[in-house]
Design a protein around this motif. Structure first.
Motif, PDB file in Angstrom:
ATOM      1  N   THR A  80     -12.743  -2.600  -7.363  1.00  0.00           N
ATOM      2  CA  THR A  80     -11.539  -1.905  -7.286  1.00  0.00           C
ATOM      3  C   THR A  80     -11.415  -1.056  -8.311  1.00  0.00           C
ATOM      4  O   THR A  80     -11.607  -1.305  -9.640  1.00  0.00           O
ATOM      5  CB  THR A  80     -10.490  -2.979  -7.160  1.00  0.00           C
ATOM      6  OG1 THR A  80     -10.653  -3.863  -6.043  1.00  0.00           O
ATOM      7  CG2 THR A  80      -9.010  -2.318  -6.921  1.00  0.00           C
ATOM      8  N   ARG A  81     -10.899   0.038  -7.992  1.00  0.00           N
ATOM      9  CA  ARG A  81     -10.722   1.270  -9.043  1.00  0.00           C
ATOM     10  C   ARG A  81      -8.989   1.284  -9.266  1.00  0.00           C
ATOM     11  O   ARG A  81      -8.202   1.718  -8.234  1.00  0.00           O
ATOM     12  CB  ARG A  81     -11.209   2.628  -8.855  1.00  0.00           C
ATOM     13  CG  ARG A  81     -12.863   2.450  -8.959  1.00  0.00           C
ATOM     14  CD  ARG A  81     -13.346   3.800  -8.504  1.00  0.00           C
ATOM     15  NE  ARG A  81     -13.069   4.323  -7.645  1.00  0.00           N
ATOM     16  CZ  ARG A  81     -13.689   4.115  -6.306  1.00  0.00           C
ATOM     17  NH1 ARG A  81     -14.891   3.461  -6.348  1.00  0.00           N
ATOM     18  NH2 ARG A  81     -13.347   5.122  -5.245  1.00  0.00           N
TER      19      ARG A  81
ATOM     20  N   PRO B 164      -2.284   5.014  -8.297  1.00  0.00           N
ATOM     21  CA  PRO B 164      -3.396   4.921  -7.143  1.00  0.00           C
ATOM     22  C   PRO B 164      -4.345   3.775  -7.272  1.00  0.00           C
ATOM     23  O   PRO B 164      -5.033   3.393  -8.369  1.00  0.00           O
ATOM     24  CB  PRO B 164      -4.057   6.245  -7.174  1.00  0.00           C
ATOM     25  CG  PRO B 164      -4.103   6.916  -8.576  1.00  0.00           C
ATOM     26  CD  PRO B 164      -2.655   6.223  -8.897  1.00  0.00           C
ATOM     27  N   VAL B 165      -4.656   2.901  -6.271  1.00  0.00           N
ATOM     28  CA  VAL B 165      -5.575   2.086  -6.311  1.00  0.00           C
ATOM     29  C   VAL B 165      -6.399   2.006  -5.031  1.00  0.00           C
ATOM     30  O   VAL B 165      -6.028   2.195  -3.919  1.00  0.00           O
ATOM     31  CB  VAL B 165      -4.653   0.614  -6.053  1.00  0.00           C
ATOM     32  CG1 VAL B 165      -5.858  -0.644  -6.150  1.00  0.00           C
ATOM     33  CG2 VAL B 165      -3.778   0.446  -7.230  1.00  0.00           C
ATOM     34  N   THR B 166      -7.799   2.128  -5.598  1.00  0.00           N
ATOM     35  CA  THR B 166      -8.752   2.436  -4.365  1.00  0.00           C
ATOM     36  C   THR B 166      -9.792   1.015  -4.150  1.00  0.00           C
ATOM     37  O   THR B 166     -10.141   0.498  -5.222  1.00  0.00           O
ATOM     38  CB  THR B 166      -9.621   3.430  -4.798  1.00  0.00           C
ATOM     39  OG1 THR B 166      -9.041   4.682  -4.966  1.00  0.00           O
ATOM     40  CG2 THR B 166     -10.738   3.674  -3.697  1.00  0.00           C
TER      41      THR B 166
ATOM     42  N   ALA C 167     -10.255   2.418   1.047  1.00  0.00           N
ATOM     43  CA  ALA C 167      -8.856   2.950   1.290  1.00  0.00           C
ATOM     44  C   ALA C 167      -8.158   3.112   0.129  1.00  0.00           C
ATOM     45  O   ALA C 167      -8.638   2.270  -1.185  1.00  0.00           O
ATOM     46  CB  ALA C 167      -8.173   1.838   2.147  1.00  0.00           C
ATOM     47  N   THR C 168      -7.295   3.993  -0.121  1.00  0.00           N
ATOM     48  CA  THR C 168      -6.628   4.292  -1.474  1.00  0.00           C
ATOM     49  C   THR C 168      -5.025   4.012  -1.268  1.00  0.00           C
ATOM     50  O   THR C 168      -4.372   4.578  -0.194  1.00  0.00           O
ATOM     51  CB  THR C 168      -6.619   5.775  -1.876  1.00  0.00           C
ATOM     52  OG1 THR C 168      -8.225   5.896  -2.122  1.00  0.00           O
ATOM     53  CG2 THR C 168      -5.826   5.830  -3.248  1.00  0.00           C
ATOM     54  N   LEU C 169      -4.316   3.232  -2.023  1.00  0.00           N
ATOM     55  CA  LEU C 169      -3.025   2.922  -1.634  1.00  0.00           C
ATOM     56  C   LEU C 169      -2.301   2.955  -2.944  1.00  0.00           C
ATOM     57  O   LEU C 169      -2.663   3.073  -4.186  1.00  0.00           O
ATOM     58  CB  LEU C 169      -2.827   1.090  -1.409  1.00  0.00           C
ATOM     59  CG  LEU C 169      -3.509   0.801  -0.130  1.00  0.00           C
ATOM     60  CD1 LEU C 169      -4.804   0.250  -0.154  1.00  0.00           C
ATOM     61  CD2 LEU C 169      -2.597  -0.627   0.356  1.00  0.00           C
ATOM     62  N   MET C 170      -0.895   3.477  -2.932  1.00  0.00           N
ATOM     63  CA  MET C 170      -0.234   3.583  -4.084  1.00  0.00           C
ATOM     64  C   MET C 170       0.873   2.690  -4.331  1.00  0.00           C
ATOM     65  O   MET C 170       1.465   2.225  -3.351  1.00  0.00           O
ATOM     66  CB  MET C 170       0.467   5.246  -3.755  1.00  0.00           C
ATOM     67  CG  MET C 170      -0.496   6.241  -3.585  1.00  0.00           C
ATOM     68  SD  MET C 170      -1.393   6.640  -4.934  1.00  0.00           S
ATOM     69  CE  MET C 170      -0.096   7.296  -6.056  1.00  0.00           C
ATOM     70  N   THR C 171       0.990   2.382  -5.567  1.00  0.00           N
ATOM     71  CA  THR C 171       1.807   1.232  -5.961  1.00  0.00           C
ATOM     72  C   THR C 171       3.422   1.827  -5.693  1.00  0.00           C
ATOM     73  O   THR C 171       3.385   3.035  -6.069  1.00  0.00           O
ATOM     74  CB  THR C 171       1.538   0.635  -7.398  1.00  0.00           C
ATOM     75  OG1 THR C 171       1.801   1.810  -8.243  1.00  0.00           O
ATOM     76  CG2 THR C 171       0.239   0.063  -7.416  1.00  0.00           C
ATOM     77  N   PRO C 172       4.434   1.166  -5.555  1.00  0.00           N
ATOM     78  CA  PRO C 172       5.706   1.531  -5.729  1.00  0.00           C
ATOM     79  C   PRO C 172       6.176   1.843  -7.049  1.00  0.00           C
ATOM     80  O   PRO C 172       5.577   1.414  -8.070  1.00  0.00           O
ATOM     81  CB  PRO C 172       6.636   0.667  -5.179  1.00  0.00           C
ATOM     82  CG  PRO C 172       5.996  -0.816  -5.492  1.00  0.00           C
ATOM     83  CD  PRO C 172       4.125  -0.676  -5.403  1.00  0.00           C
ATOM     84  N   GLU C 173       7.187   2.819  -7.204  1.00  0.00           N
ATOM     85  CA  GLU C 173       7.776   2.965  -8.400  1.00  0.00           C
ATOM     86  C   GLU C 173       8.574   1.850  -8.926  1.00  0.00           C
ATOM     87  O   GLU C 173       9.440   1.362  -8.220  1.00  0.00           O
ATOM     88  CB  GLU C 173       8.858   4.240  -8.293  1.00  0.00           C
ATOM     89  CG  GLU C 173       9.502   4.694  -9.346  1.00  0.00           C
ATOM     90  CD  GLU C 173      10.524   5.833  -9.157  1.00  0.00           C
ATOM     91  OE1 GLU C 173      11.754   5.552  -9.212  1.00  0.00           O
ATOM     92  OE2 GLU C 173       9.878   7.137  -9.156  1.00  0.00           O
TER      93      GLU C 173
END
Length: 418
Positions: free
Chosen positions: A72-73, A126-128, A141-147
């Motif tokens: 995981t990146r 971004p978390v890939t 898949a790349t997901l974005m964490t919330p603020e």
């Protein structure tokens, strides 16, 4: 229909149980990836108000209905005012059953620090990830964490910034002393090594517990700071070591002061003080250090001696063709018990100051009469001689001042101020 209902229930379950709610999701008919994020501290499971310098942990929990097939990146936290350590992040992998489906999880913890009071925002990261769709087929898949928002402030009004302090869930302060010789002499050295340790913090957040000392009694050499960070079983530990070497320049008692560092206990929410005792060493002089240490005094004594010798030579040359001072002659005669010479000098003094030739005419009080009789008897001594001399000098001076002021007083009576 049954599978779709299961995903909906799982989605609701994760939304309710996550401290900060569901962050992001990517899904299809063959796979599903979920991510949750939240913040904690040593004393809070849901951190929204934290202390300055306290470690805030950013939790990332990844879950997939299949399994992870690659590393995981996680993107960097670049928000200004935030300090993070993402160099040695390690994931905790585990699985759990939800409604008959096995979910693979990865749990990440990122330490975050703030050094000033204020409002802070952790922008989306971004978390890939890469998961398996079927044997031999993977999906990235790349997901974005919330603020995430939180605020920071000083944990105690006693922390004013005038003294070094840090925040940690546990702390200690240690020191060691090392001498270059058992019996210290000028030229030997003393090494003081101070180590401050903290839990749930980074070495960069630990203050310098030692303030370099500079004194004429020694020369100070400061070694580079030794900063160490470690991570063991989910716990961040840090240490900072300062080493100072003092090369002794002089003998005597040389003391080093105690050291105090304030520590905010983030686990128990209280302010503590770590203290190290000072120490005093006895140092012996060498000939070179003794001369160097007392050089100003030796120079001053030699200068005064030279001036006194010069003054003596000038006085000797001056009085070679002139009479010696009458006061000196009186002192010399009294020292030799030459009383006739003392009486002669006193009569000369009386005549010079008052133009009188008899001691009885100088004053009429009983003390003067008694002193005059003793001066002419066998009871004379050096103390009486000096006393009579002073009385003649002081009374003559007072009479002279009176004679000068008397005309002025008469003028003041004749012409009073308007």
């Amino acid at each position: 229909m049954r599978r779709a209902l299961m995903f909906v229930l799982l989605h609701l379950l994760l939304t309710v149980t996550a401290p900060w709610g569901l962050a992001a999701e990517e899904s299809s008919d063959s796979y599903r990836v979920l991510i949750k994020t939240w913040l904690t501290t040593a004393s809070q499971k849901d951190a929204r108000q934290v202390a300055v310098n306290e470690m805030v942990t950013l939790h990332l929990d990844l879950a997939t209905s299949t399994w992870f097939t690659a590393g995981t990146r996680i993107g960097k936290i670049t928000d200004p005012g935030l300090m993070t350590s993402q160099r040695s992040l390690k994931a905790v992998n585990y699985t759990e059953q939800q409604q008959g489906t096995t979910w693979s999880h990865q749990s990440w913890e990122i330490p975050v620090f703030v050094t000033q009071s204020g409002q802070y925002v952790i922008q989306p990261i971004p978390v890939t990830v890469e998961v398996s769709l079927s044997p031999g087929q993977n999906k990235a898949a790349t997901l974005m964490t919330p603020e995430l928002r939180f605020s920071a402030s000083l944990p105690s009004p006693a922390l004013t910034g005038q003294r070094p302090w840090f925040a940690a869930s546990g702390a200690s302060l240690e020191q060691t002393w090392q001498q270059s010789a058992d019996t210290l002499r000028a030229g030997d050295s003393i090494t003081r090594r101070i180590t401050v340790k903290g839990e749930s913090t980074l070495a960069a957040m630990l203050p310098n517990p030692s303030q370099p000392l500079f004194d004429d009694a020694y020369q100070t050499y400061v070694s580079p700071s030794d900063l160490q960070d470690s991570y063991n079983r989910g716990m961040y530990s840090a240490s900072r070591t300062e080493q100072e070497t003092y090369v002794l320049q002089a003998g005597g008692e040389i003391g080093f002061p105690p050291i105090e560092v304030q520590w905010w206990d983030s686990q128990n929410q209280q302010l503590n003080t770590l203290t190290l005792e000072g120490k005093t060493f006895a140092v012996k002089h060498t000939l070179q250090s003794w001369l160097k240490y007392y050089a100003p005094w030796l120079i001053a004594v030699l200068v005064l001696f030279a001036l006194a010798l010069l003054a003596f030579q000038l006085a000797k040359r001056y009085f070679a063709s002139r009479p010696l001072p009458s006061r000196y002659l009186l002192w010399r005669a009294a020292r030799r018990n030459d009383w006739p010479q003392c009486r002669q000098l006193i009569y000369q003094r009386l005549y010079e100051k008052t133009h009188l030739t008899a001691l009885a005419d100088f004053a009429q009080d009983e003390k003067w009469a008694a002193d005059s009789q003793r001066l002419m008897s066998e009871q004379i001594d050096s103390r009486l001689v000096r006393s009579v001399w002073r009385q003649i000098t002081h009374r003559a001076k007072a009479q002279s001042q009176y004679q000068v002021l008397q005309p002025l007083r008469q003028l003041a009576r004749r012409y009073p101020p308007l």
